[in-house]
Write a protein that holds these residues in place. Structure first.
Motif, PDB file in Angstrom:
ATOM      1  N   PRO A  85       0.802  -1.229   0.000  1.00 34.50           N
ATOM      2  CA  PRO A  85       0.000   0.000   0.000  1.00 34.50           C
ATOM      3  C   PRO A  85       0.838   1.285   0.000  1.00 34.50           C
ATOM      4  CG  PRO A  85      -0.852  -1.553   1.608  1.00 34.50           C
ATOM      5  CD  PRO A  85       0.420  -2.136   1.080  1.00 34.50           C
ATOM      6  N   TYR A  86       1.904   1.347   0.810  1.00 34.76           N
ATOM      7  CA  TYR A  86       2.695   2.580   0.839  1.00 34.76           C
ATOM      8  C   TYR A  86       3.352   2.834  -0.509  1.00 34.76           C
ATOM      9  CZ  TYR A  86       6.078   6.187   1.637  1.00 34.76           C
ATOM     10  OH  TYR A  86       6.801   7.353   1.509  1.00 34.76           O
ATOM     11  N   ARG A  87       3.977   1.822  -1.070  1.00 37.44           N
ATOM     12  CA  ARG A  87       4.703   2.014  -2.332  1.00 37.44           C
ATOM     13  C   ARG A  87       3.742   2.414  -3.455  1.00 37.44           C
ATOM     14  NH1 ARG A  87       9.238  -2.144  -3.286  1.00 37.44           N
ATOM     15  NH2 ARG A  87      10.166  -0.835  -1.695  1.00 37.44           N
ATOM     16  N   HIS A  89       0.943   4.015  -3.143  1.00 33.28           N
ATOM     17  CA  HIS A  89       0.587   5.407  -2.861  1.00 33.28           C
ATOM     18  C   HIS A  89       1.746   6.337  -3.246  1.00 33.28           C
ATOM     19  CE1 HIS A  89      -0.831   8.997  -0.844  1.00 33.28           C
ATOM     20  NE2 HIS A  89       0.256   9.000  -0.090  1.00 33.28           N
ATOM     21  N   ALA A  90       2.961   5.943  -2.898  1.00 29.10           N
ATOM     22  CA  ALA A  90       4.134   6.764  -3.204  1.00 29.10           C
ATOM     23  C   ALA A  90       4.281   6.964  -4.709  1.00 29.10           C
ATOM     24  CB  ALA A  90       5.389   6.129  -2.607  1.00 29.10           C
ATOM     25  N   ALA A 109       9.056  12.040   0.741  1.00 25.13           N
ATOM     26  CA  ALA A 109       8.453  11.305   1.858  1.00 25.13           C
ATOM     27  C   ALA A 109       7.375  12.152   2.522  1.00 25.13           C
ATOM     28  CB  ALA A 109       9.519  10.892   2.869  1.00 25.13           C
ATOM     29  N   THR A 112       4.170  12.161   0.691  1.00 20.30           N
ATOM     30  CA  THR A 112       3.392  10.915   0.815  1.00 20.30           C
ATOM     31  C   THR A 112       2.607  10.868   2.119  1.00 20.30           C
ATOM     32  OG1 THR A 112       5.086   9.569   1.936  1.00 20.30           O
ATOM     33  CG2 THR A 112       5.144   9.627  -0.504  1.00 20.30           C
ATOM     34  N   ARG A 114       4.102  10.694   5.058  1.00 20.75           N
ATOM     35  CA  ARG A 114       4.934   9.994   6.049  1.00 20.75           C
ATOM     36  C   ARG A 114       6.343  10.571   6.020  1.00 20.75           C
ATOM     37  NH1 ARG A 114       4.234   3.743   5.230  1.00 20.75           N
ATOM     38  NH2 ARG A 114       5.984   3.806   6.695  1.00 20.75           N
ATOM     39  N   ALA A 117       9.447   8.476   6.501  1.00 24.16           N
ATOM     40  CA  ALA A 117       9.608   7.310   5.617  1.00 24.16           C
ATOM     41  C   ALA A 117      10.525   7.604   4.432  1.00 24.16           C
ATOM     42  CB  ALA A 117       8.237   6.844   5.136  1.00 24.16           C
ATOM     43  N   ALA A 120      11.698   4.434   2.692  1.00 20.33           N
ATOM     44  CA  ALA A 120      10.602   3.809   1.952  1.00 20.33           C
ATOM     45  C   ALA A 120      10.307   4.583   0.671  1.00 20.33           C
ATOM     46  CB  ALA A 120       9.359   3.715   2.829  1.00 20.33           C
ATOM     47  N   ALA A 121      10.383   5.905   0.743  1.00 19.72           N
ATOM     48  CA  ALA A 121      10.176   6.727  -0.451  1.00 19.72           C
ATOM     49  C   ALA A 121      11.281   6.453  -1.474  1.00 19.72           C
ATOM     50  CB  ALA A 121      10.129   8.206  -0.070  1.00 19.72           C
TER      51      ALA A 121
END
Length: 168
Positions: A85-87, A89-90, A109, A112, A114, A117, A120-121
């Motif tokens: 889900p995060y990726r 969305h990113a 980040a 997004t 977060r 993050a 993760a970004a």
């Protein structure tokens, strides 16, 4: 079994190949002439059973128009990628970073939702299968340096310069 179409266009940066599903949605793209390289980036749930060379239609036109200076030509091209889900969305957020206005990884980040993050970004950029259409080249290190790019730093620099000036 699903079939996708691929095509390679010549650009000022060399060959650019896109893999497009039957509905005209980009599954993978980048500055390479290797369709196998691109297919390896497509999530297993989206990977087509067969890929044939053919007309990219509106996607091919957008590639040509972008490289000729019409920077917004890529904005509305549909893209499909799968991950967590995060990726996902990113990647959607990355499509909102305007040409000519690169952001830092920490700024990305933050966009997004977060701010902590950053890694993760950066991972979303690194795992992006749809280069150009999901413009990971618009993300820079905090000190303004280029960072990494799957297709090489000279390509990333050319894209940033192209978007800053609107010229080839």
């Amino acid at each position: 079994m699903t079939t996708a179409v691929y095509g390679t266009r010549e650009t000022p940066l060399g060959p650019f190949t896109a893999v497009v599903d039957a509905g005209g949605t980009v599954l993978a793209s980048g500055w390479t002439d290797s369709v196998d390289e691109l297919l390896s980036l497509v999530h297993a749930s989206l990977r087509p059973g067969d890929v044939v060379e053919g007309d990219l239609g509106a996607v091919g036109e957008a590639i040509d128009r972008y490289h000729s200076g019409e920077l917004s030509a890529i904005d509305d091209v549909p893209v499909r990628q799968r991950s967590g889900p995060y990726r996902e969305h990113a990647w959607e957020v990355l499509r909102t970073v305007p040409a000519g206005a690169p952001v830092t990884y920490s700024g990305y980040a933050d966009r997004t939702g977060r701010p902590a993050a950053v890694r993760a970004a950066a991972g979303a950029c690194a795992q992006n299968a749809a280069a150009l259409f999901v413009p990971c080249h618009r993300v820079l290190r905090t000190d303004g340096s280029l960072g990494g790019f799957r297709y090489g730093l000279p390509v990333k620099q050319w894209l940033l310069d192209h978007e800053a000036t609107g010229t080839v």
